[in-house]
Write a protein that holds these residues in place. Structure first.
Motif, PDB file in Angstrom:
ATOM      1  N   PRO A 224      14.879   7.631 -14.615  1.00  0.00           N
ATOM      2  CA  PRO A 224      15.788   8.925 -14.900  1.00  0.00           C
ATOM      3  C   PRO A 224      15.218   9.665 -16.001  1.00  0.00           C
ATOM      4  CG  PRO A 224      17.268   6.833 -14.709  1.00  0.00           C
ATOM      5  CD  PRO A 224      15.607   6.507 -14.574  1.00  0.00           C
ATOM      6  N   VAL A 225      15.401  11.010 -16.011  1.00  0.00           N
ATOM      7  CA  VAL A 225      15.141  11.876 -16.860  1.00  0.00           C
ATOM      8  C   VAL A 225      16.204  12.692 -17.197  1.00  0.00           C
ATOM      9  CG1 VAL A 225      12.487  11.860 -16.689  1.00  0.00           C
ATOM     10  CG2 VAL A 225      13.907  13.356 -15.382  1.00  0.00           C
ATOM     11  N   ARG A 226      16.129  13.649 -18.347  1.00  0.00           N
ATOM     12  CA  ARG A 226      17.406  14.465 -18.502  1.00  0.00           C
ATOM     13  C   ARG A 226      17.431  15.597 -17.524  1.00  0.00           C
ATOM     14  NH1 ARG A 226      18.556  19.366 -21.202  1.00  0.00           N
ATOM     15  NH2 ARG A 226      20.240  19.228 -22.316  1.00  0.00           N
ATOM     16  N   GLU A 227      16.277  16.189 -17.247  1.00  0.00           N
ATOM     17  CA  GLU A 227      16.154  17.148 -16.278  1.00  0.00           C
ATOM     18  C   GLU A 227      14.572  17.238 -15.608  1.00  0.00           C
ATOM     19  OE1 GLU A 227      16.925  21.214 -16.555  1.00  0.00           O
ATOM     20  OE2 GLU A 227      18.885  21.046 -17.469  1.00  0.00           O
ATOM     21  N   LEU A 228      14.644  17.303 -14.138  1.00  0.00           N
ATOM     22  CA  LEU A 228      13.156  17.341 -13.308  1.00  0.00           C
ATOM     23  C   LEU A 228      13.227  18.686 -12.921  1.00  0.00           C
ATOM     24  CD1 LEU A 228      10.606  15.955 -12.670  1.00  0.00           C
ATOM     25  CD2 LEU A 228      11.767  15.391 -10.623  1.00  0.00           C
ATOM     26  N   TRP A 229      12.028  19.797 -13.316  1.00  0.00           N
ATOM     27  CA  TRP A 229      11.789  20.843 -12.718  1.00  0.00           C
ATOM     28  C   TRP A 229      11.029  20.935 -11.353  1.00  0.00           C
ATOM     29  CZ3 TRP A 229      10.987  23.766 -17.832  1.00  0.00           C
ATOM     30  CH2 TRP A 229      12.226  23.726 -18.706  1.00  0.00           C
ATOM     31  N   VAL A 230      11.260  21.092 -10.347  1.00  0.00           N
ATOM     32  CA  VAL A 230      10.610  20.909  -8.956  1.00  0.00           C
ATOM     33  C   VAL A 230       9.897  22.395  -8.660  1.00  0.00           C
ATOM     34  CG1 VAL A 230      10.410  20.038  -6.829  1.00  0.00           C
ATOM     35  CG2 VAL A 230      11.949  19.023  -8.390  1.00  0.00           C
ATOM     36  N   GLY A 231       8.788  22.485  -8.363  1.00  0.00           N
ATOM     37  CA  GLY A 231       8.134  23.685  -7.813  1.00  0.00           C
ATOM     38  C   GLY A 231       7.666  24.669  -8.838  1.00  0.00           C
ATOM     39  N   SER A 232       6.349  25.351  -8.753  1.00  0.00           N
ATOM     40  CA  SER A 232       6.045  26.260  -9.797  1.00  0.00           C
ATOM     41  C   SER A 232       6.866  27.680  -9.882  1.00  0.00           C
ATOM     42  CB  SER A 232       4.522  26.565  -9.271  1.00  0.00           C
ATOM     43  OG  SER A 232       4.533  27.140  -8.209  1.00  0.00           O
ATOM     44  N   SER A 233       7.548  27.711  -9.029  1.00  0.00           N
ATOM     45  CA  SER A 233       8.473  28.863  -9.188  1.00  0.00           C
ATOM     46  C   SER A 233       9.642  28.560  -9.983  1.00  0.00           C
ATOM     47  CB  SER A 233       8.968  29.386  -7.527  1.00  0.00           C
ATOM     48  OG  SER A 233       9.587  28.279  -6.779  1.00  0.00           O
ATOM     49  N   THR A 234      10.134  27.596  -9.806  1.00  0.00           N
ATOM     50  CA  THR A 234      11.169  26.829 -10.542  1.00  0.00           C
ATOM     51  C   THR A 234      10.733  26.765 -12.186  1.00  0.00           C
ATOM     52  OG1 THR A 234      12.179  25.597  -8.993  1.00  0.00           O
ATOM     53  CG2 THR A 234      12.750  25.004 -11.373  1.00  0.00           C
ATOM     54  N   ILE A 235       9.736  26.373 -12.309  1.00  0.00           N
ATOM     55  CA  ILE A 235       9.024  26.117 -13.737  1.00  0.00           C
ATOM     56  C   ILE A 235       8.867  27.466 -14.363  1.00  0.00           C
ATOM     57  CG2 ILE A 235       7.096  25.378 -15.120  1.00  0.00           C
ATOM     58  CD1 ILE A 235       6.695  23.094 -12.814  1.00  0.00           C
ATOM     59  N   GLN A 236       8.312  28.435 -13.482  1.00  0.00           N
ATOM     60  CA  GLN A 236       8.025  29.902 -14.042  1.00  0.00           C
ATOM     61  C   GLN A 236       9.519  30.484 -14.205  1.00  0.00           C
ATOM     62  OE1 GLN A 236       5.668  31.554 -10.926  1.00  0.00           O
ATOM     63  NE2 GLN A 236       4.024  30.341 -11.478  1.00  0.00           N
ATOM     64  N   SER A 237      10.498  30.550 -13.334  1.00  0.00           N
ATOM     65  CA  SER A 237      11.809  31.195 -13.639  1.00  0.00           C
ATOM     66  C   SER A 237      12.411  30.572 -14.927  1.00  0.00           C
ATOM     67  CB  SER A 237      12.555  30.946 -12.272  1.00  0.00           C
ATOM     68  OG  SER A 237      11.933  31.333 -11.375  1.00  0.00           O
ATOM     69  N   ILE A 238      12.382  29.228 -15.086  1.00  0.00           N
ATOM     70  CA  ILE A 238      13.081  28.652 -16.105  1.00  0.00           C
ATOM     71  C   ILE A 238      12.417  28.935 -17.520  1.00  0.00           C
ATOM     72  CG2 ILE A 238      13.913  26.551 -17.279  1.00  0.00           C
ATOM     73  CD1 ILE A 238      14.276  25.497 -14.452  1.00  0.00           C
ATOM     74  N   VAL A 239      11.271  28.648 -17.679  1.00  0.00           N
ATOM     75  CA  VAL A 239      10.493  29.278 -18.811  1.00  0.00           C
ATOM     76  C   VAL A 239      10.500  30.815 -19.034  1.00  0.00           C
ATOM     77  CG1 VAL A 239       8.202  29.075 -20.025  1.00  0.00           C
ATOM     78  CG2 VAL A 239       9.015  27.124 -18.645  1.00  0.00           C
ATOM     79  N   GLY A 240      10.387  31.548 -18.150  1.00  0.00           N
ATOM     80  CA  GLY A 240      10.318  32.934 -18.170  1.00  0.00           C
ATOM     81  C   GLY A 240      11.769  33.609 -18.591  1.00  0.00           C
ATOM     82  N   GLN A 241      13.045  32.754 -18.372  1.00  0.00           N
ATOM     83  CA  GLN A 241      14.127  33.245 -18.605  1.00  0.00           C
ATOM     84  C   GLN A 241      14.407  32.931 -20.068  1.00  0.00           C
ATOM     85  OE1 GLN A 241      16.380  34.840 -16.987  1.00  0.00           O
ATOM     86  NE2 GLN A 241      18.066  34.765 -18.307  1.00  0.00           N
ATOM     87  N   PHE A 242      13.667  31.941 -20.668  1.00  0.00           N
ATOM     88  CA  PHE A 242      13.780  31.522 -22.168  1.00  0.00           C
ATOM     89  C   PHE A 242      13.195  32.671 -22.946  1.00  0.00           C
ATOM     90  CE2 PHE A 242      13.427  26.669 -21.123  1.00  0.00           C
ATOM     91  CZ  PHE A 242      14.826  26.493 -20.882  1.00  0.00           C
ATOM     92  N   PHE A 243      12.014  33.364 -22.390  1.00  0.00           N
ATOM     93  CA  PHE A 243      11.383  34.307 -23.353  1.00  0.00           C
ATOM     94  C   PHE A 243      11.395  35.903 -22.791  1.00  0.00           C
ATOM     95  CE2 PHE A 243       8.982  30.076 -23.772  1.00  0.00           C
ATOM     96  CZ  PHE A 243       8.951  30.206 -24.826  1.00  0.00           C
ATOM     97  N   PHE A 244      11.624  36.037 -21.563  1.00  0.00           N
ATOM     98  CA  PHE A 244      11.696  37.294 -21.049  1.00  0.00           C
ATOM     99  C   PHE A 244      12.785  37.570 -20.070  1.00  0.00           C
ATOM    100  CE2 PHE A 244       7.131  35.759 -21.262  1.00  0.00           C
ATOM    101  CZ  PHE A 244       6.808  36.491 -22.118  1.00  0.00           C
ATOM    102  N   PRO A 245      14.088  37.342 -20.405  1.00  0.00           N
ATOM    103  CA  PRO A 245      15.275  37.499 -19.579  1.00  0.00           C
ATOM    104  C   PRO A 245      15.366  38.884 -19.164  1.00  0.00           C
ATOM    105  CG  PRO A 245      15.811  37.157 -21.802  1.00  0.00           C
ATOM    106  CD  PRO A 245      14.485  36.979 -21.798  1.00  0.00           C
ATOM    107  N   GLY A 246      15.309  39.827 -19.811  1.00  0.00           N
ATOM    108  CA  GLY A 246      15.597  41.403 -19.476  1.00  0.00           C
ATOM    109  C   GLY A 246      14.319  41.780 -18.490  1.00  0.00           C
ATOM    110  N   PHE A 247      13.251  41.464 -18.831  1.00  0.00           N
ATOM    111  CA  PHE A 247      12.078  41.722 -17.713  1.00  0.00           C
ATOM    112  C   PHE A 247      12.314  40.895 -16.273  1.00  0.00           C
ATOM    113  CE2 PHE A 247       8.371  39.809 -15.380  1.00  0.00           C
ATOM    114  CZ  PHE A 247       7.730  41.108 -14.996  1.00  0.00           C
ATOM    115  N   LEU A 248      12.856  39.704 -16.434  1.00  0.00           N
ATOM    116  CA  LEU A 248      13.195  39.144 -15.170  1.00  0.00           C
ATOM    117  C   LEU A 248      14.391  39.687 -14.567  1.00  0.00           C
ATOM    118  CD1 LEU A 248      12.642  35.252 -15.628  1.00  0.00           C
ATOM    119  CD2 LEU A 248      11.453  36.903 -14.647  1.00  0.00           C
TER     120      LEU A 248
END
Length: 328
Positions: A224-248
């Motif tokens: 078990p882990v706190r969260e697992l992010w699956v797929g490059s698109s998921t990783i990019q979406s989540i990290v991108g939302q942290f830094f560039f929400p308006g752009f997304l």
């Protein structure tokens, strides 16, 4: 023998996960609404030489889910892993959805997880062991148009799970809650979801096979882990939302709106599963196998923070070395 319970276990990710765990030797309990598909999936699971228990229940009914959990525990034994997976969606702009449609999506996709978590905790906490896995989505962080109720529910699941996790930590409980954030998947979801457009719809690419999700869930059940992010698109979406929400926001206006449309019209006799189960034997895969990927990158939610801390540490060492060199 270990026991796993999966809600929405007769189709898509739920069925793929049930079969994956059965192949690994787990006894499997499945909960869903369609009687025929429950019996069919139960038979498939038993072919792996494991015990299986199929229970008819609607995850929106809290008492029914508690009763289902108790029935499975009685027939299969103590539940080691509980996977909340059942979902519903309406594909439409928010303003065209009725209050009843929005409520139903929320009751199944969010409150269904709440009910499942409650039922699992009632059995796991007294034994002080067990893993609850919430099947999530990149949409828990980065919402897209035409799925407002579903996106809202996935975000709510994340907030709910974080709160309950901290409560368990406060109690020094060894029961763990994990969330697995998924990319677009080739499941029957878009065939069965209520669709208010004339055109058939699809997941935003890239698309992955449900077995990719099942493998990730199995990994988290083992470690078990706190969260697992699956797929490059998921990783990019989540990290991108942290830094560039308006752009997304601007990016998904076109990419995620038109990206969910196909060139095919809906069949005139098309059924949806919002109020009642679809009347056929459920399947694992949707209609996008030609493009669906069989492998996906996976990272834990702690990785970006660890990378940032590591970068800061390296930067601090570089600065310290320069200062020492100047003093010399």
């Amino acid at each position: 023998m270990a026991v796993i319970v999966i809600t929405g276990g007769t189709a898509g990710v739920g069925k793929a996960t049930a079969l994956h765990f059965a192949k690994a030797g787990f006894d499997v309990g499945i909960i869903a609404r369609d009687e025929e598909s429950l019996h069919s999936t139960e038979d498939e699971l038993r072919r792996f030489g494991v015990n299986a228990c199929a229970v008819h229940a609607d995850v929106a009914d809290s008492k029914a889910i508690v009763d289902a959990a108790n029935e499975i525990a009685t027939r299969l034994g103590a539940i080691d892993v509980w996977v909340n997976n059942a979902m519903a969606a309406v594909l439409a702009p928010f303003r065209t959805m009725t209050p009843e449609e929005f409520r139903r999506v929320t009751e199944v996709t969010y409150l269904g997880y709440v009910n499942g978590t409650r039922a699992a905790l009632e059995l796991m906490v007294p034994r002080d062991r067990g893993v609850i896995i919430q099947v999530g989505s990149a949409l828990a962080y980065r919402s897209i148009p035409l799925q407002s109720a579903y996106c809202g529910a996935k975000a709510a699941i994340r907030g709910f799970s974080d709160a309950v996790r901290t409560e368990l930590m406060h109690e020094n409980s060894r029961v763990e809650i994990s969330m697995v954030q998924m990319p677009g998947l080739n499941t029957p979801q878009f065939e069965w979801a209520r669709n208010k457009f004339a055109w058939a719809m699809r997941p935003v690419p890239p698309v992955f096979e449900p077995e990719v999700a099942a493998s990730a869930i199995f990994k988290v059940a083992q470690k078990p882990v706190r969260e697992l992010w699956v797929g490059s698109s998921t990783i990019q979406s989540i990290v991108g939302q942290f830094f560039f929400p308006g752009f997304l926001d601007r990016l998904v206006v076109k990419k995620a709106w038109e990206g969910q449309m196909t060139d095919s019209l809906n069949a005139e006799d098309r059924q949806d599963y919002l109020d009642r189960p679809v009347n056929d034997v459920h399947k694992i895969h949707g209609t996008f196998s030609a493009e669906a990927k069989n492998r996906a990158a996976r990272v834990t939610s702690g990785l970006p923070g660890n990378v940032l801390l590591g970068s800061l540490a390296v930067g601090a060492l570089v600065i310290a070395r320069r200062l020492i060199t100047r003093k010399k």
